[in-house]
Design an enzyme around this catalytic site. Structure first.
Site, short mmCIF file in Angstrom:
data_model
loop_
_atom_site.label_atom_id
_atom_site.label_comp_id
_atom_site.label_asym_id
_atom_site.label_seq_id
_atom_site.Cartn_x
_atom_site.Cartn_y
_atom_site.Cartn_z
N HIS A 181 -3.13 14.47 13.87
CA HIS A 181 -4.00 13.35 14.23
C HIS A 181 -5.18 13.85 15.07
O HIS A 181 -5.08 14.84 15.79
CB HIS A 181 -3.23 12.30 15.01
CG HIS A 181 -2.24 11.54 14.18
ND1 HIS A 181 -2.54 10.34 13.57
CD2 HIS A 181 -0.95 11.82 13.84
CE1 HIS A 181 -1.49 9.90 12.92
NE2 HIS A 181 -0.51 10.79 13.04
N GLU A 183 -6.41 12.40 17.69
CA GLU A 183 -6.06 12.25 19.10
C GLU A 183 -5.21 13.44 19.57
O GLU A 183 -5.42 13.97 20.67
CB GLU A 183 -5.30 10.94 19.32
CG GLU A 183 -6.08 9.70 18.90
CD GLU A 183 -5.94 9.35 17.43
OE1 GLU A 183 -6.36 8.25 17.04
OE2 GLU A 183 -5.40 10.18 16.65
#
Length: 209
Positions: A181, A183
């Protein structure tokens, strides 16, 4: 910003043109094509207003007329009679130009960091969805990240992720996905360089589901 300075040749016209050049305006000899650089300030000088003046206004040119008032149908931003004193004319021109040079309002801090996250998403190599993330502390960027296969493996868009390459339906074959991801990558990138993200704020382009 482009200022079209139209009207009779006169000492007042010359003073206006000189004043604009002293303020950093360059000379624009032609309006075809009209320069569109937002950071470039130019002054276009011509005696007669061209018949396509409406297209110049639509393109963003500021229209200034020096001389006797012209036909009311022409929508000038400023009309300066020849009898106008040079000081008053320069003040009116400055009053017209100053707010236009300021440009549009600056984006808020949230908008600013989200736009940077959107640019970061353009670096993503995932063929399913492109996501960008930015970690911020005290209004300073700590790290950025985007989704894709881990460092040292083949990029997703080069066949590195079995799930993405197989165009799996949403929510299926998650055990085959190798992409990290955005993030996660932003936080990992900060840790890789020994930077703490404690008490930071993370901006992500990933839509809530």
């Amino acid at each position: 910003m482009i200022i079209g300075l139209f009207g009779e040749d006169s000492t007042l016209t010359l003073a206006l043109q000189n004043d604009l050049e002293e303020k950093g305006f360059g000379a624009c000899r032609s309006t075809r094509p009209l320069p569109r650089q937002q950071s470039q300030h130019l002054v276009f000088r011509e005696r007669q207003l061209p018949s396509d003046w409406k297209s110049l206004r639509e393109a963003g040119m500021v229209l200034v007329w020096v001389g006797e008032p012209v036909e009311p149908a022409v929508s000038f931003d400023l009309v300066l009679p020849l009898g106008q004193s040079e000081g008053e004319a320069l003040e009116k021109l400055s009053h017209l130009v100053r707010p236009k040079l300021a440009g549009p309002p600056r984006p808020s801090w949230d908008e600013y960091f989200m736009r940077i996250a959107q640019v970061a998403s353009m670096r993503s190599n995932c063929i399913k969805r492109k996501v960008g993330a930015v970690v911020v502390k005290d209004r300073r960027i700590v790290s950025t990240g985007y989704n894709g296969t881990p460092r040292g493996t083949r990029n997703c868009n080069e066949g590195g992720c079995p799930r993405c390459s197989g165009l799996a339906a949403s929510g299926t074959r998650l055990d085959e996905c190798l992409c990290s991801h955005a993030e996660e990558n932003a936080i990992t990138q900060a840790a890789y360089h020994g930077t703490s993200v404690k008490d930071g704020c993370l901006y992500s382009t990933e839509e809530a589901r």
